[in-house]
Every structure is written in structure tokens, then in C-alpha cells.
Motif scaffolding. Structure first.
Motif, short mmCIF file in Angstrom:
data_model
loop_
_atom_site.label_atom_id
_atom_site.label_comp_id
_atom_site.label_asym_id
_atom_site.label_seq_id
_atom_site.Cartn_x
_atom_site.Cartn_y
_atom_site.Cartn_z
N TYR A 27 1.96 4.37 -6.32
CA TYR A 27 3.20 3.86 -5.72
C TYR A 27 4.28 3.69 -6.78
CZ TYR A 27 0.14 2.97 -1.80
OH TYR A 27 -0.77 3.12 -0.78
N TYR A 28 3.88 3.15 -7.93
CA TYR A 28 4.83 2.99 -9.04
C TYR A 28 5.42 4.34 -9.43
CZ TYR A 28 4.11 -1.97 -10.09
OH TYR A 28 4.11 -3.33 -10.03
N LEU A 29 4.58 5.36 -9.52
CA LEU A 29 5.05 6.68 -9.90
C LEU A 29 5.96 7.27 -8.82
CD1 LEU A 29 1.76 8.12 -11.45
CD2 LEU A 29 3.83 7.37 -12.68
N ARG A 30 5.54 7.17 -7.56
CA ARG A 30 6.34 7.71 -6.45
C ARG A 30 7.72 7.07 -6.36
NH1 ARG A 30 1.83 8.33 -3.36
NH2 ARG A 30 1.98 6.35 -2.28
N HIS A 31 7.78 5.78 -6.69
CA HIS A 31 9.04 5.03 -6.56
C HIS A 31 9.75 4.87 -7.90
CE1 HIS A 31 8.42 4.16 -2.32
NE2 HIS A 31 7.15 3.97 -2.61
N ASP A 32 9.29 5.60 -8.91
CA ASP A 32 9.92 5.61 -10.23
C ASP A 32 10.01 4.21 -10.84
OD1 ASP A 32 10.93 7.09 -12.35
OD2 ASP A 32 13.01 6.77 -11.72
N LEU A 33 8.93 3.46 -10.73
CA LEU A 33 8.83 2.12 -11.31
C LEU A 33 7.90 2.19 -12.52
CD1 LEU A 33 8.45 0.04 -8.03
CD2 LEU A 33 10.54 0.38 -9.38
N LEU A 34 8.05 1.25 -13.41
CA LEU A 34 7.26 1.23 -14.64
C LEU A 34 6.19 0.16 -14.55
CD1 LEU A 34 6.89 2.18 -17.60
CD2 LEU A 34 8.56 0.42 -18.24
N TRP A 35 4.92 0.55 -14.67
CA TRP A 35 3.82 -0.42 -14.72
C TRP A 35 3.80 -1.03 -16.12
CZ3 TRP A 35 0.52 -3.20 -11.98
CH2 TRP A 35 -0.52 -3.84 -12.66
N GLN A 36 3.69 -2.37 -16.20
CA GLN A 36 3.60 -3.04 -17.49
C GLN A 36 2.48 -4.06 -17.45
OE1 GLN A 36 7.73 -4.46 -17.67
NE2 GLN A 36 8.00 -3.12 -19.45
N ASP A 37 1.46 -3.85 -18.29
CA ASP A 37 0.36 -4.81 -18.38
C ASP A 37 0.87 -6.20 -18.68
OD1 ASP A 37 -1.53 -2.82 -17.91
OD2 ASP A 37 -2.14 -2.65 -20.01
N ARG A 108 3.93 -15.20 3.50
CA ARG A 108 4.83 -14.10 3.15
C ARG A 108 4.17 -13.17 2.14
NH1 ARG A 108 10.58 -17.34 2.22
NH2 ARG A 108 10.94 -17.80 4.41
N LEU A 109 4.58 -11.91 2.17
CA LEU A 109 4.14 -10.93 1.17
C LEU A 109 5.14 -9.79 1.12
CD1 LEU A 109 2.89 -8.31 2.82
CD2 LEU A 109 0.94 -9.81 3.08
N THR A 110 5.02 -8.99 0.09
CA THR A 110 5.84 -7.80 -0.09
C THR A 110 4.90 -6.62 -0.25
OG1 THR A 110 7.54 -9.11 -1.19
CG2 THR A 110 7.62 -6.74 -1.54
N VAL A 111 5.25 -5.50 0.37
CA VAL A 111 4.40 -4.32 0.33
C VAL A 111 5.28 -3.08 0.16
CG1 VAL A 111 4.38 -4.07 2.87
CG2 VAL A 111 2.50 -3.11 1.53
N PHE A 112 4.79 -2.08 -0.59
CA PHE A 112 5.50 -0.82 -0.66
C PHE A 112 5.64 -0.25 0.75
CE2 PHE A 112 4.14 -0.76 -5.15
CZ PHE A 112 5.31 -0.32 -5.76
N LYS A 113 6.79 0.31 1.05
CA LYS A 113 7.06 0.86 2.39
C LYS A 113 6.02 1.90 2.81
CE LYS A 113 12.07 0.30 2.61
NZ LYS A 113 13.37 0.99 2.67
N ASP A 114 5.51 2.67 1.84
CA ASP A 114 4.59 3.75 2.17
C ASP A 114 3.12 3.37 1.94
OD1 ASP A 114 5.15 3.63 -0.57
OD2 ASP A 114 4.98 5.79 -0.87
N ASN A 115 2.85 2.09 1.82
CA ASN A 115 1.47 1.63 1.63
C ASN A 115 0.81 1.43 3.00
OD1 ASN A 115 -0.91 0.18 1.11
ND2 ASN A 115 -0.01 -0.87 -0.64
N PRO A 116 -0.31 2.11 3.27
CA PRO A 116 -0.97 1.95 4.57
C PRO A 116 -1.47 0.53 4.83
CG PRO A 116 -2.17 3.53 3.17
CD PRO A 116 -0.96 3.10 2.41
N ALA A 117 -1.52 -0.33 3.81
CA ALA A 117 -1.91 -1.73 4.02
C ALA A 117 -0.96 -2.43 4.98
CB ALA A 117 -1.96 -2.47 2.69
#
Length: 144
Positions: A27-37, A108-117
């Protein structure tokens, strides 16, 4: 065997970070976001983290925060090997129980738009209350 959860320990951060990165990196890659440990680790320290397990097997975790308006699921991650076995449904049910016990107005929660969850969250009564470029904000109000 039923699911359970236990408070996360210091040693659990590695499991949680790797699971989240593994589940969320596409999802991070598809949405051009940067994963940071480092960002994950900083958030981990200030949240209530619970390891979801069945017997001795860790299946995932949930990360929670709170304010006067709601209990927030910040992360709900289940290992792909255990998807479809009810752990996510169980965890949301547990969180809804906490909302009622703590007398908070909503979950409440936030989810990627394209996440089947999102389908799971909708089945559990959460509805979309807002969105931005890549996320949906979802909420389930709890009757007073």
C-alpha cells in the motif's frame, strides 16, 4: 481454540514492526508513501499494544490510542498465514467491548482506500466518515 490477547512486551516490537511492514508495504508503494521503521517505533511507545495469539502462536497485534471522542485502532495487523480465520473480527469485537466498558462515544480507525480489510470493518458496523487522497476514516458510534 479461541483467540486471546496480552499486553505487548518490549521484545514484541520487532514482530509488530516486521508484520506491519510486510502487510502494509504494498500500500505504501502504491500510494507513494515512505515506510519508516523509526516512525513505527515512536508510535509504538505511546500506544497501548496488544499481541493477538492462539495458544503460544502470535497471530498479530492491535495498537490503540484514546481521547475523549473515541478509542482509535491505530494498527490491526494479522499475519497473512492467519487471514480469514476470524482473528480480525475477534479483535474488533474486543475493541468494541472496550469502547462500551470505557464509555467512549465511538470506535475509529483509518484504512487505505484499496485495502480489502475495509469490508471487515463495514461488516463490524464501522462506516466511512471522511477520506483523503489514499485513506478512509471509519467510525462506529456507540449508543449512550
Amino acid at each position: 481454540m479461541m483467540f486471546e490477547w496480552r499486553p505487548a512486551e518490549v521484545a514484541d516490537i520487532e514482530f509488530a514492526r516486521q508484520l506491519t511492514c510486510s502487510n502494509m508495504l504494498p500500500y505504501y508503494l502504491r500510494h507513494d508513501l515512505l515506510w519508516q521503521d523509526e516512525a513505527f517505533d515512536l508510535a509504538w511507545v505511546i500506544r497501548q499494544n496488544l499481541i493477538i495469539h492462539r495458544g503460544d502462536q502470535a497471530l498479530g497485534f492491535v495498537s490503540l490510542s484514546r481521547d475523549a471522542r473515541a478509542l482509535y485502532i491505530r494498527e490491526l495487523q494479522i499475519d497473512k498465514a492467519f487471514h480469514g480465520q476470524g482473528a480480525g473480527t475477534w479483535a474488533i469485537g474486543q475493541a468494541l467491548g472496550m469502547v462500551a466498558l470505557e464509555r467512549r462515544p465511538a470506535l475509529r480507525l483509518t484504512v487505505f482506500k484499496d485495502n480489502p480489510a475495509r469490508q471487515l470493518y463495514e461488516r463490524m458496523g464501522l462506516r466511512v466518515v471522511g477520506e483523503d487522497e489514499c485513506f478512509l476514516r471509519m467510525q462506529r458510534d456507540v449508543a449512550a
